[in-house]
Scaffold this motif. Structure first.
Motif, PDB file in Angstrom:
ATOM      1  N   LEU A  36      -0.669  -9.210   3.132  1.00 43.93           N
ATOM      2  CA  LEU A  36      -0.042  -8.325   3.437  1.00 43.93           C
ATOM      3  C   LEU A  36       0.327  -8.260   4.845  1.00 43.93           C
ATOM      4  N   TRP A  37      -0.620  -8.437   5.491  1.00 46.92           N
ATOM      5  CA  TRP A  37      -0.416  -8.443   7.158  1.00 46.92           C
ATOM      6  C   TRP A  37       0.290 -10.112   7.408  1.00 46.92           C
ATOM      7  N   ASP A  38       0.226 -10.994   6.824  1.00 51.66           N
ATOM      8  CA  ASP A  38       0.884 -12.260   7.138  1.00 51.66           C
ATOM      9  C   ASP A  38       2.291 -11.985   6.766  1.00 51.66           C
ATOM     10  N   GLU A  39       2.407 -11.281   5.557  1.00 53.71           N
ATOM     11  CA  GLU A  39       4.078 -11.023   5.281  1.00 53.71           C
ATOM     12  C   GLU A  39       4.522  -9.966   6.321  1.00 53.71           C
ATOM     13  N   ILE A  40       3.890  -8.968   6.949  1.00 51.76           N
ATOM     14  CA  ILE A  40       4.499  -7.904   7.778  1.00 51.76           C
ATOM     15  C   ILE A  40       4.850  -8.655   9.136  1.00 51.76           C
ATOM     16  N   THR A  43       4.892  -8.435  14.453  1.00 51.70           N
ATOM     17  CA  THR A  43       6.093  -7.528  15.069  1.00 51.70           C
ATOM     18  C   THR A  43       6.609  -6.727  13.858  1.00 51.70           C
ATOM     19  N   GLY A  44       6.193  -6.659  12.778  1.00 56.27           N
ATOM     20  CA  GLY A  44       6.946  -5.829  11.743  1.00 56.27           C
ATOM     21  C   GLY A  44       6.903  -4.380  11.831  1.00 56.27           C
ATOM     22  N   ASP A  45       7.024  -3.775  10.823  1.00 59.57           N
ATOM     23  CA  ASP A  45       6.964  -2.209  11.080  1.00 59.57           C
ATOM     24  C   ASP A  45       5.804  -1.665  11.558  1.00 59.57           C
ATOM     25  N   ALA A  46       5.999  -0.685  12.640  1.00 57.07           N
ATOM     26  CA  ALA A  46       4.689  -0.207  13.322  1.00 57.07           C
ATOM     27  C   ALA A  46       3.795   0.380  12.511  1.00 57.07           C
ATOM     28  N   LEU A  47       4.255   1.330  11.683  1.00 59.04           N
ATOM     29  CA  LEU A  47       3.572   2.115  10.715  1.00 59.04           C
ATOM     30  C   LEU A  47       2.705   1.409   9.823  1.00 59.04           C
ATOM     31  N   HIS A  48       3.520   0.274   9.163  1.00 64.03           N
ATOM     32  CA  HIS A  48       2.716  -0.593   8.208  1.00 64.03           C
ATOM     33  C   HIS A  48       1.440  -1.324   9.033  1.00 64.03           C
ATOM     34  N   ARG A  49       1.829  -1.991  10.361  1.00 67.18           N
ATOM     35  CA  ARG A  49       0.771  -2.622  11.063  1.00 67.18           C
ATOM     36  C   ARG A  49      -0.354  -1.825  11.462  1.00 67.18           C
ATOM     37  N   CYS A  50      -0.102  -0.521  11.911  1.00 66.17           N
ATOM     38  CA  CYS A  50      -0.900   0.346  12.248  1.00 66.17           C
ATOM     39  C   CYS A  50      -1.927   0.835  11.161  1.00 66.17           C
ATOM     40  N   THR A  51      -1.555   1.041   9.992  1.00 62.77           N
ATOM     41  CA  THR A  51      -2.030   1.562   8.824  1.00 62.77           C
ATOM     42  C   THR A  51      -2.892   0.633   8.223  1.00 62.77           C
ATOM     43  N   GLU A  71      -8.277  -3.248  17.389  1.00 59.63           N
ATOM     44  CA  GLU A  71      -7.384  -3.422  18.460  1.00 59.63           C
ATOM     45  C   GLU A  71      -6.041  -3.534  17.913  1.00 59.63           C
ATOM     46  N   ARG A  72      -5.729  -4.276  16.954  1.00 52.33           N
ATOM     47  CA  ARG A  72      -4.361  -4.577  16.513  1.00 52.33           C
ATOM     48  C   ARG A  72      -3.881  -2.761  15.932  1.00 52.33           C
ATOM     49  N   ALA A  73      -4.639  -2.352  15.415  1.00 52.45           N
ATOM     50  CA  ALA A  73      -3.974  -0.965  15.102  1.00 52.45           C
ATOM     51  C   ALA A  73      -3.591  -0.005  16.241  1.00 52.45           C
ATOM     52  N   LEU A  74      -4.615   0.021  17.366  1.00 56.02           N
ATOM     53  CA  LEU A  74      -4.012   0.808  18.531  1.00 56.02           C
ATOM     54  C   LEU A  74      -2.830   0.148  19.212  1.00 56.02           C
ATOM     55  N   ALA A  75      -2.683  -1.107  19.181  1.00 61.11           N
ATOM     56  CA  ALA A  75      -1.419  -1.767  19.762  1.00 61.11           C
ATOM     57  C   ALA A  75      -0.474  -1.379  18.936  1.00 61.11           C
ATOM     58  N   ALA A  76      -0.455  -1.350  17.671  1.00 64.40           N
ATOM     59  CA  ALA A  76       0.676  -1.121  16.807  1.00 64.40           C
ATOM     60  C   ALA A  76       1.176   0.382  16.978  1.00 64.40           C
ATOM     61  N   VAL A  77       0.160   1.226  17.103  1.00 58.77           N
ATOM     62  CA  VAL A  77       0.412   2.793  17.147  1.00 58.77           C
ATOM     63  C   VAL A  77       1.383   2.978  18.393  1.00 58.77           C
ATOM     64  N   ALA A  78       1.253   1.873  19.178  1.00 62.50           N
ATOM     65  CA  ALA A  78       2.124   1.989  20.611  1.00 62.50           C
ATOM     66  C   ALA A  78       3.689   2.098  20.343  1.00 62.50           C
ATOM     67  N   ASP A  79       3.781   1.273  19.356  1.00 60.81           N
ATOM     68  CA  ASP A  79       5.372   0.900  18.771  1.00 60.81           C
ATOM     69  C   ASP A  79       5.555   2.113  17.930  1.00 60.81           C
ATOM     70  N   LEU A  80       4.749   2.862  17.366  1.00 61.97           N
ATOM     71  CA  LEU A  80       5.094   3.747  16.340  1.00 61.97           C
ATOM     72  C   LEU A  80       5.807   5.223  16.919  1.00 61.97           C
ATOM     73  N   ARG A  84       9.547   7.607  12.818  1.00 65.75           N
ATOM     74  CA  ARG A  84       9.263   6.650  11.680  1.00 65.75           C
ATOM     75  C   ARG A  84       8.016   7.202  11.039  1.00 65.75           C
ATOM     76  N   ALA A  85       7.102   7.710  11.489  1.00 61.30           N
ATOM     77  CA  ALA A  85       5.912   8.278  10.496  1.00 61.30           C
ATOM     78  C   ALA A  85       6.378   9.372   9.808  1.00 61.30           C
ATOM     79  N   GLN A  86       7.269  10.144  10.253  1.00 61.14           N
ATOM     80  CA  GLN A  86       7.753  11.353   9.299  1.00 61.14           C
ATOM     81  C   GLN A  86       8.660  10.870   8.419  1.00 61.14           C
ATOM     82  N   HIS A  87       9.425   9.592   8.695  1.00 65.86           N
ATOM     83  CA  HIS A  87      10.322   9.081   7.513  1.00 65.86           C
ATOM     84  C   HIS A  87       9.304   8.597   6.401  1.00 65.86           C
ATOM     85  N   TYR A  88       8.146   8.579   6.624  1.00 71.27           N
ATOM     86  CA  TYR A  88       7.563   8.250   5.357  1.00 71.27           C
ATOM     87  C   TYR A  88       6.685   9.496   4.939  1.00 71.27           C
ATOM     88  N   HIS A  89       6.065  10.287   5.651  1.00 71.36           N
ATOM     89  CA  HIS A  89       5.892  11.764   5.379  1.00 71.36           C
ATOM     90  C   HIS A  89       5.985  12.599   6.426  1.00 71.36           C
TER      91      HIS A  89
END
Length: 168
Positions: A36-40, A43-51, A71-80, A84-89
């Protein structure tokens, strides 16, 4: 307001893989999340990458690989963004992710024998945890900070019993 997340097929796939890992099928969950990471993509959706990165870190056999995903999770949260997060929940806020992300980094650095970075991330997690509510999640992160702090003070580099992978 509805407490159910907004349908998001990618988040559904992430959650299903996480549940698979929690049921004891770690290698299969790791394979699904890696695919799934390979699909995303990086530079994909930050919520998806972080989670995804946050949970994939817990499924790694080696601490070095876990560090990469943390480290990837922390980097992704910088783009979140909160939007966007509240669009999901509607209850999600980016600031609520940070204590756990820093806690995970503190723990993996501790296990790798990197006391300096472990202390820095632990201090950051401790400074941010006050933003979490007094609920099950907040209590879990607070207990994790205490456990990592104690292990760091003792000079332990062993995986803690409270680490998510210890249960699987």
């Amino acid at each position: 307001m509805d407490d159910q997340p907004t349908p998001d097929p990618t988040m559904t796939r992430i959650v299903e893989a996480v549940q698979l890992g929690q049921s004891g099928a770690g290698p299969q969950a790791r394979e699904l999340l890696t695919s799934l990471w390979d699909e995303i993509g990086p530079t994909g959706d930050a919520l998806h990458r972080c989670t995804l990165a946050h949970y994939l870190a817990d499924l790694q056999d080696a601490a070095e690989a876990e560090l990469v995903w943390d480290e990837r999770a922390l980097a992704a949260v910088a783009d979140l963004t909160d939007d966007r997060a509240q669009h999901y929940h509607h209850t999600l806020q980016v600031q609520g992710f940070l204590p756990s992300l820093h806690l995970n980094l503190a723990d993996v650095h501790r296990r790798l024998g990197h006391a300096g970075p472990a202390r820095e991330h632990l201090d950051t997690a401790r400074s941010l945890v006050a933003q979490l509510p007094a609920d099950q999640y907040g209590d879990l992160v607070r207990a994790g900070i205490q456990h990592v702090d104690q292990a760091l003070a003792a000079g332990s580099t062993h995986r803690l019993d409270s680490h998510p992978a210890a249960a699987g």
